[in-house]
Structure formats: C-alpha cells, structure tokens
Design a protein around this motif. Structure first.
Motif, short mmCIF file in Angstrom:
data_model
loop_
_atom_site.label_atom_id
_atom_site.label_comp_id
_atom_site.label_asym_id
_atom_site.label_seq_id
_atom_site.Cartn_x
_atom_site.Cartn_y
_atom_site.Cartn_z
N VAL A 1 0.83 -1.02 0.09
CA VAL A 1 -0.12 -0.06 0.11
C VAL A 1 0.79 1.16 0.01
CG1 VAL A 1 -1.55 1.31 1.04
CG2 VAL A 1 -1.83 -1.29 1.04
N VAL A 2 2.09 1.28 0.88
CA VAL A 2 2.92 2.17 0.87
C VAL A 2 3.48 2.49 -0.60
CG1 VAL A 2 5.13 3.06 1.52
CG2 VAL A 2 3.52 1.80 2.99
N THR A 3 3.86 1.55 -1.38
CA THR A 3 4.12 1.42 -2.61
C THR A 3 3.19 2.36 -3.46
OG1 THR A 3 5.56 -0.49 -2.50
CG2 THR A 3 5.23 0.50 -4.75
N ALA A 4 2.20 1.84 -3.49
CA ALA A 4 0.91 2.43 -4.47
C ALA A 4 0.50 3.84 -4.23
CB ALA A 4 -0.40 1.54 -4.37
N VAL A 5 0.44 4.01 -2.88
CA VAL A 5 0.17 5.35 -2.25
C VAL A 5 1.41 6.47 -2.89
CG1 VAL A 5 -0.19 7.07 -0.49
CG2 VAL A 5 -1.40 4.72 -0.60
N THR A 6 2.55 6.23 -2.63
CA THR A 6 3.69 7.11 -3.09
C THR A 6 3.64 6.93 -4.45
OG1 THR A 6 5.10 5.86 -1.14
CG2 THR A 6 6.35 7.07 -2.82
N ALA A 7 3.56 6.01 -5.37
CA ALA A 7 3.56 6.19 -6.74
C ALA A 7 2.30 7.29 -7.03
CB ALA A 7 3.22 4.91 -7.66
N PHE A 8 1.19 7.00 -6.64
CA PHE A 8 0.00 7.84 -6.87
C PHE A 8 0.11 9.25 -6.53
CE2 PHE A 8 -3.99 9.63 -5.58
CZ PHE A 8 -4.88 9.47 -6.59
N LEU A 9 0.81 9.47 -5.60
CA LEU A 9 0.98 11.01 -5.19
C LEU A 9 1.84 11.73 -5.82
CD1 LEU A 9 0.96 10.63 -0.94
CD2 LEU A 9 -0.83 11.49 -2.66
N ILE A 10 3.01 10.69 -6.22
CA ILE A 10 3.89 11.30 -7.10
C ILE A 10 3.41 11.85 -8.53
CG2 ILE A 10 6.16 11.14 -8.45
CD1 ILE A 10 7.18 9.43 -6.05
N THR A 11 2.60 11.11 -8.73
CA THR A 11 1.75 11.32 -10.28
C THR A 11 0.66 12.16 -10.42
OG1 THR A 11 0.67 9.13 -10.13
CG2 THR A 11 3.02 9.17 -11.26
N LEU A 12 0.36 12.34 -9.16
CA LEU A 12 -1.01 12.96 -9.06
C LEU A 12 -1.28 14.25 -10.00
CD1 LEU A 12 -4.02 12.72 -8.04
CD2 LEU A 12 -3.23 13.99 -5.85
N PRO A 13 -0.28 15.47 -9.75
CA PRO A 13 -0.49 16.62 -10.58
C PRO A 13 -0.42 16.21 -11.87
CG PRO A 13 1.41 16.78 -8.79
CD PRO A 13 0.82 15.25 -8.90
N HIS A 14 0.28 15.54 -12.35
CA HIS A 14 0.39 15.18 -13.91
C HIS A 14 -1.09 14.34 -14.54
CE1 HIS A 14 1.76 14.50 -17.87
NE2 HIS A 14 1.70 13.19 -17.73
N LEU A 15 -1.46 13.56 -13.35
CA LEU A 15 -2.69 12.76 -14.00
C LEU A 15 -3.79 13.79 -13.95
CD1 LEU A 15 -2.80 9.61 -11.47
CD2 LEU A 15 -2.37 9.75 -13.75
N PHE A 16 -3.90 14.80 -13.08
CA PHE A 16 -4.89 16.03 -13.37
C PHE A 16 -4.89 16.60 -14.71
CE2 PHE A 16 -5.41 16.00 -8.64
CZ PHE A 16 -6.84 15.61 -8.68
N TRP A 17 -3.61 16.99 -15.00
CA TRP A 17 -3.33 17.52 -16.23
C TRP A 17 -3.65 16.68 -17.42
CZ3 TRP A 17 -0.12 16.13 -20.63
CH2 TRP A 17 0.04 17.16 -21.39
N LEU A 18 -3.22 15.12 -17.43
CA LEU A 18 -3.57 14.43 -18.46
C LEU A 18 -4.85 14.03 -18.59
CD1 LEU A 18 -1.61 12.42 -20.14
CD2 LEU A 18 -1.99 10.71 -18.46
N LYS A 19 -5.82 14.38 -17.62
CA LYS A 19 -7.44 14.03 -17.86
C LYS A 19 -7.76 14.90 -18.84
CE LYS A 19 -9.87 15.58 -14.44
NZ LYS A 19 -10.58 16.64 -15.23
N ASP A 20 -7.18 16.25 -19.01
CA ASP A 20 -7.93 17.15 -19.68
C ASP A 20 -6.89 17.23 -21.12
OD1 ASP A 20 -9.79 18.11 -17.81
OD2 ASP A 20 -8.47 19.19 -16.90
N ASN A 21 -5.90 16.68 -20.98
CA ASN A 21 -4.93 16.78 -22.45
C ASN A 21 -4.49 15.67 -22.78
OD1 ASN A 21 -4.25 19.92 -22.39
ND2 ASN A 21 -4.45 19.17 -20.02
N LEU A 22 -5.33 14.21 -22.51
CA LEU A 22 -4.70 12.93 -23.16
C LEU A 22 -4.74 13.15 -24.62
CD1 LEU A 22 -4.54 10.10 -22.14
CD2 LEU A 22 -6.94 9.60 -22.87
#
Length: 498
Positions: A200-221
């Motif tokens: 879970v630590v692995t998954a949460v860490t990866a998610f938090l690192i990518t989160l800003p880009h994921l928000f951007w990617l949602k609108d710019n896929l």
C-alpha cells in the motif's frame, strides 16, 4: 565460478564517476549549440507546468530546478544528464551486489550497461526523457529487488518512488512494474512480498508523485499521446495483417539490436563457459526472464490490438536494461568454471569509454573535412551575439523549438516564444526600447517574407498586427565550417507604432 578474488565495487563506481565527469567535459568542449532535446528543456524551462506535451514532465521539472539554481546553460544540462546516468549505474550496481553472491559478477553486470548502445551512446547523443526512464527503472529495480529479498518500509517506499517518477518519465515505463508484478506473482515465496501490507505504501507513493500530472492528463490526453501514437502506428495504410507483420518484425529487430552487442561482449569475456551458462536457473533468473517475457507480450498486444507497426530499440530501455544483470545471474546459477573475465572485459570497456566521447565530438569536428553538418554545428550562439549588438529584445519569436531553446540560452533574459508551441502565451511588454525580435532559418520561407506561423502570430497581437516588419538576413559561419560555409537566418525587429 570465478577463480579470481572478489572485486571491490568501489573501484567500479569510482571509474564510472570519472567517466561521467569526462562526458561533461567533452560536452562543454563541443559547440555551445543545444541539440533537439536540450533545446526543448531550455525553452520549456520558462514555465513550470503539470504537463508539457507528448512526454511526461519529470525531466522538465528536474531541469527547471537546476536552471533555477545554476542558470540556463550548457553546464546545467550536462550535469543533470550525467548525474542521472551515474546514479542509475550506482543503483544498478547495488542491486546486482544484492542478489549476486560473486562480487566480480556484480561488477561485470554494472559495467555491462556500457555495452548497451542505447544506454552508453544514444543517451549521451541527445536524449533526455529516455535518460529519465533509465534512472527511474534503476530506482524501481533496486526497490523491487530489495522488497523481495530483504523487505522493509524503505524498500517499498523506494519502489513507489521508482514507479512514480517512471510514469512521469515515459508512459511506456508502465510495462516494467506491470511485468515485474506478474513475474513475482508466479513465484510463491515472492508472492508473499507482493501481498505484504506495505505494498500500500508503494501504491500510495506512486499515486501521490503522479497526481499533479494525472490531473493535467485528464484534460490533455489527446495532446499528450497523439504524436507517440502517430509514430507507433504509422504503417502507411497497410492492411491489418501487414501491420502485424511490420510491428512484430520491428519488435524482433529491436530486441536483437538492443541485446546483440552485450551478448557478443559477454562471449568474449567469458569464452565457452558463457554458452554453457544458459542452462543455469535460479529464482532470480526466472524472475527476470518472466519480466522480459511479459514485457514482450505487452508490446505484442499493442501490435495486435493497438495498431503498433514500429518499435524502436530505445523504447526497450526500461524493459531490457536488466540484460547484463540477467546474464550474470545465469552464469552464477550454472556454476560453470571461468577465469578472470574482467581481464578480457576491461579492454573492451576501455575502447567503449574512449570511443563514445570520441565519436560524439568527432562527428561534429569532422564537418570541417566533409561538410556534413549536424545540429550541433549550427551557429545559434554566434547569431545571438550579432543580434544582441543590435538591441535588447523584450521577447523573441522563434520558428521552431530547436531555435527557440538555443535563443533562450543565448538571449537571456528575453522571453522566447516558439511558433510550434502555441500553448505558451506569456504576457510581454514590447516597446521601442525593448522590441520583439522574430528569427527564423531562412530556408523556412521563399524570399524575404515572414514564415506563415510567425505572420499569423504577429496578427494575433493587436498592437503589432498592422505593422509590416522590415526583414533582414544574416549569414553566420557553422561551427567547424568547411571552406567558410555559412548558414542564413532571417530576422525582424518589431516595435509598436507611436
């Protein structure tokens, strides 16, 4: 097994540190012109964003931070690249030492990275995001192997960091952790590590690192993936069957191109025992075999169902950089007798470590003999020096990111705008004292006229739309020019009317 004594890994890391310092020195000795990826970094360092385009933003963020501290310069670019490369080799070596009992084999696995052309040569030539994905792959591999061998909270955290920055480096990196997960699930003892609560630590860490880009990617896929998909699926209107043949064939050739040199070097270093080593099996060889197999299957799915027709060997970096480590694991598991392979390997590595910077520099300097000019022969810095004598622009409008990035470095503190990146629309105060400077390669237009995209941009600015700029030309000699060869640029100074 090796009849020689164990090898101290510290000399391996010291040798690599010296090598990458030499690479920095060689890059600084070359012309101050930026390559395509370097120019992209210089141009896009003018703003910080969650996403920039077809490539994820990790390298841009890192370069932005270094530019902020050390200024926009060739040195800053060279230091970031070679620091990432050295750290990648270091982590790879630590991983090898963790699972190889023989330290000589661990040293060979680490130095074996120099036998991968896509790692040793292409990354020095003009790649940035591929360097980032190699770095993140090394981080992930270290954390993942450590989580399987001697798990602790730090190992799961490092694995998450590797996944996070890997996804922010190149999207195809996703195949590496996916393949590693599937490979580990097929081994009962390793499966326990996968289902450990610390995953879970692995998954949460990866998610938090990518989160800003994921928000951007949602609108710019579409914007983020269009160019990559175009390169991947360009089959020239071929039938489905032909596209599958083309894609599968290019994958086979890419794998061969990626691994062939390394296999040849290992044959030379170990001799006949190397051929016998392929019978060796261990939990670690099976893990890496499955990882590579699942990676190939993932790419084949893209060929069969995603229309992929072209697979380039450098796209395999995050998937097959484990080859030297895998080969050393096979040798150790086979228990074959071999004698001092480092003695035969070191001369080959010395040739590679001399040849790579020599070729990088030589292909630029050779233009003075053959007139074959590379991007780094382009005289952007000399152009900027002449233009600066004529005035201090508030902003520069450049035709293309290559020119824009170079002028960004050489015409600081002017804001630089590129006609091929319309998303960057800075607020710039243009005046007669600090006008707008438009620059373009003269070959981009016919005659003394503004390039089409520059003319359209000028019309979009109300205070400049009615101005007919006076166009000038300038000829600047190439770096390492043959017989005084020059390159021509067009330029125009534009200021608002009274």
């Amino acid at each position: 097994m090796d009849k020689a004594r164990d090898t101290d890994m510290r000399w391996v890391f010291a040798l690599l540190a010296a090598y990458f310092l030499v690479q920095i020195a060689v890059r600084l000795a070359m012309p101050p012109t930026l390559g395509l990826d370097e120019a992209e970094q210089a141009f896009r360092s003018q703003w910080l964003a969650a996403g920039y385009g077809p490539q994820p933003p990790f390298y841009n963020w890192l370069q932005y931070a270094v530019f902020s501290l050390g200024g926009v310069s060739l040195l800053s670019l060279a230091v970031v690249k070679n620091a990432l490369l050295f750290t990648s080799y270091l982590l790879y070596g630590l991983t090898a030492r963790m699972i190889l009992k023989n330290s000589t084999l661990a040293a060979i696995a680490t130095l074996g990275l120099l036998t991968l052309p896509q790692v040793a040569f292409e990354m020095q030539r003009d790649l940035t995001h591929t360097v980032a994905v190699f770095f993140s792959g090394s981080v992930f591999l270290y954390g993942f192997i450590r989580s399987l061998k001697k798990p602790d909270m730090l190992s799961y955290l490092v694995t998450g960091v590797g996944i996070g920055i890997g996804l922010l480096s190149k999207y195809n990196f996703a195949l590496l952790p996916a393949s590693a997960l599937l490979a580990a699930l097929l081994d009962p003892p390793m499966r326990k590590r996968v289902f450990d609560w610390r995953t879970v630590v692995t998954a949460v860490t990866a998610f938090l690192i990518t989160l800003p880009h994921l928000f951007w990617l949602k609108d710019n896929l579409g914007f983020a993936t269009a160019r990559t998909l175009e390169k991947l699926t360009d089959s020239g209107n071929a039938s489905y069957a032909m596209q599958v043949v083309m894609g599968s064939g290019s994958l086979v050739l890419a794998v061969i191109g990626f691994c062939a040199v390394t296999l040849l070097v290992f044959v030379i270093a170990f001799g006949k025992p190397f051929l016998s080593a392929f019978s060796g099996r261990s939990a670690w060889t099976r893990l890496l075999e499955r990882m590579m197999l699942f990676s190939i299957l993932g790419i084949l799915l893209l060929v069969l169902f995603g229309g992929a027709a072209h697979v380039k060997d450098r796209w395999l970096v995050p998937l097959f950089f484990i080859i030297p480590l895998y080969l050393c694991l096979k040798i150790e598991a086979s228990h074959v007798e071999y004698s001092n392979p480092l003695r035969r390997l070191l001369p080959i590595l010395a040739i590679i470590m001399i040849a790579v910077p020599g070729i990088l520099f030589g292909r630029i300097a050779a233009a003075t003999l053959n007139g074959d000019y590379e991007r780094l022969n382009m005289p952007y810095a000399q152009l900027a020096a002449v233009l600066r004598q004529q005035g201090e622009p508030a902003a520069v409008l450049a035709e293309g990111s290559l020119l824009a990035g170079n002028l960004r470095k050489d015409l600081l503190p002017a804001t630089v705008i590129s006609t091929d990146y319309p998303g960057f629309k800075p607020a710039v105060s243009i005046s007669k004292k600090h006008p707008l400077l438009i620059v373009w390669p003269l070959g981009a237009t016919e005659g003394n006229v503004l390039p089409g995209r520059a003319a359209e941009w000028l019309k979009s600015v109300p205070e400049l739309s009615s101005i007919a700029p006076e166009i000038s030309m300038i000829e600047v000699p190439y770096y390492y020019a043959r017989n005084g060869d020059t390159y021509r640029f067009g330029y125009a100074w534009v200021a608002p009317a009274d």
